[in-house]
Write an enzyme that holds these catalytic residues in place. Structure first.
Site, PDB file in Angstrom:
ATOM      1  CE1 TYR A 136      47.271  48.721  25.876  1.00 46.30           C
ATOM      2  CE2 TYR A 136      46.417  46.620  25.091  1.00 46.30           C
ATOM      3  CZ  TYR A 136      47.169  47.350  25.991  1.00 46.30           C
ATOM      4  OH  TYR A 136      47.826  46.700  27.020  1.00 46.30           O
ATOM      5  CG  HIS A 180      40.723  45.220  31.383  1.00 50.45           C
ATOM      6  ND1 HIS A 180      40.650  45.335  30.019  1.00 50.45           N
ATOM      7  CD2 HIS A 180      41.915  45.766  31.741  1.00 50.45           C
ATOM      8  CE1 HIS A 180      41.741  45.912  29.557  1.00 50.45           C
ATOM      9  NE2 HIS A 180      42.533  46.192  30.588  1.00 50.45           N
ATOM     10  NE  ARG A 210      36.616  39.196  25.145  1.00 48.00           N
ATOM     11  CZ  ARG A 210      35.857  39.009  24.069  1.00 48.00           C
ATOM     12  NH1 ARG A 210      35.566  37.773  23.677  1.00 48.00           N
ATOM     13  NH2 ARG A 210      35.383  40.034  23.396  1.00 48.00           N
TER      14      ARG A 210
END
Length: 311
Positions: A136, A180, A210
């Site tokens: 990706y 996700h 994150r």
């Protein structure tokens, strides 16, 4: 009534595309968001013909195959090939069709796995990529580079790239096989609440960090950027400017959902990069900050999830 002309939003049926269309700034444009049945972005000839006929004034390129760690590990060929094909077709179709203003939406997965945080735009291509989503990332890098090359050859073509951090929000995918982190956590915690379960599993030790941006806030930045494209740099991160641990996201979702159980860790599962925080220096110089706090974004996303699961 539109005042800025025709705006093509690729990926108009996806999370980012739908959030773009819901945003108040979208009313400034005549929005074009053809689905795959109307325009298959994998078909180069069809894309070129569409641009030649419709002649949009600007493009926000948000289309592509997306997914979390599980999906990227299971289907690396598709994540590379499909995103590479779509990126090439849309960028070249737009350029050949005379589009001067093009906003490409990329991803922080383009940054090297071992890059020092915060991630600065000039670090791209300075090291090896994270293996779990390398395909990706390579496709996103190639599309970004193509936009840069077009600007190099054609200075009048404003082909620029925004690099959003991880996203979540309304219209997200909540199926664990395709989602996700944040939507997957929402689904897991909600199901645990419904089933009366006392434990929810977290992959790894939960200390990886994150940065997640509410998709409605990305829409706010992207629609301003495409309208003021001369004002943004060639590459620009878009994010919160701060990160949280995986454990913290689980805890925040549990608070929003009202689940009172405990978390357990599966240390055998992959967790990806230990930390991924994007520099917000260029974004701050552009004088933009996300309108939503993490708590507000999670609450709006959980409300949307409940609407979807109740229908």
């Amino acid at each position: 009534m539109s005042t800025r002309g025709k705006l093509l939003i690729t990926g108009g049926r996806g999370m980012v595309g739908l959030n773009l269309q819901e945003h108040p700034r979208a009313a400034e444009w005549e929005i074009l968001a053809p689905g795959r049945a109307e325009l298959d972005l994998r078909d180069a000839r069809a894309v070129e013909a569409w641009f030649a006929e419709v002649k949009p004034d600007a493009v926000i390129h948000a289309a592509g195959r997306v997914g979390g760690i599980q999906a990227n590990i299971a289907h690396p060929v598709a994540f590379l090939e499909e995103n590479l094909t779509i990126g090439r077709n849309v960028v070249m179709g737009a350029w050949k069709g005379g589009v001067r203003n093009f906003l490409n939406l990329a991803s922080t997965c383009m940054y090297p796995a071992q890059a020092e945080n915060p991630l600065k735009e000039e670090m791209i291509l300075e090291g090896a990529l994270e293996p779990t989503n390398e395909g990706y990332a390579l496709a996103k890098i190639a599309t970004m580079r193509l936009c840069q090359y077009i600007r190099r050859e054609d200075p009048q073509a404003q082909y620029k790239t925004l690099i959003p951090c991880n996203l979540y929000g309304r219209h997200d995918k909540f199926d664990p096989a395709h989602s996700h982190l944040v939507p997957a956590v929402i689904h897991k915690v909600h199901m645990a609440k419904l089933r009366g379960e006392e434990e929810v599993e977290i992959w790894g030790d939960g200390t990886a960090r994150r940065e997640f941006l509410y998709a409605g806030d990305l829409a706010d930045a992207a629609l301003r950027a495409v309208a003021e494209i001369d004002s943004i740099p060639d590459l620009m991160n878009v994010g919160l400017g701060e990160d949280h641990s995986i454990n913290d996201y689980y805890a925040r979702v549990a608070e929003v959902a009202g689940w009172k159980g405990r978390f357990v860790h599966d240390l055998s599962k992959p967790v990806g990069m230990k930390r991924k925080l994007a520099s917000s220096a260029r974004q701050e110089a552009w004088e933009w900050r996300p309108p939503s706090t993490l708590a507000e974004g999670l609450a709006k996303t959980y409300s949307f999830y409940l609407e979807r699961t109740s229908t």
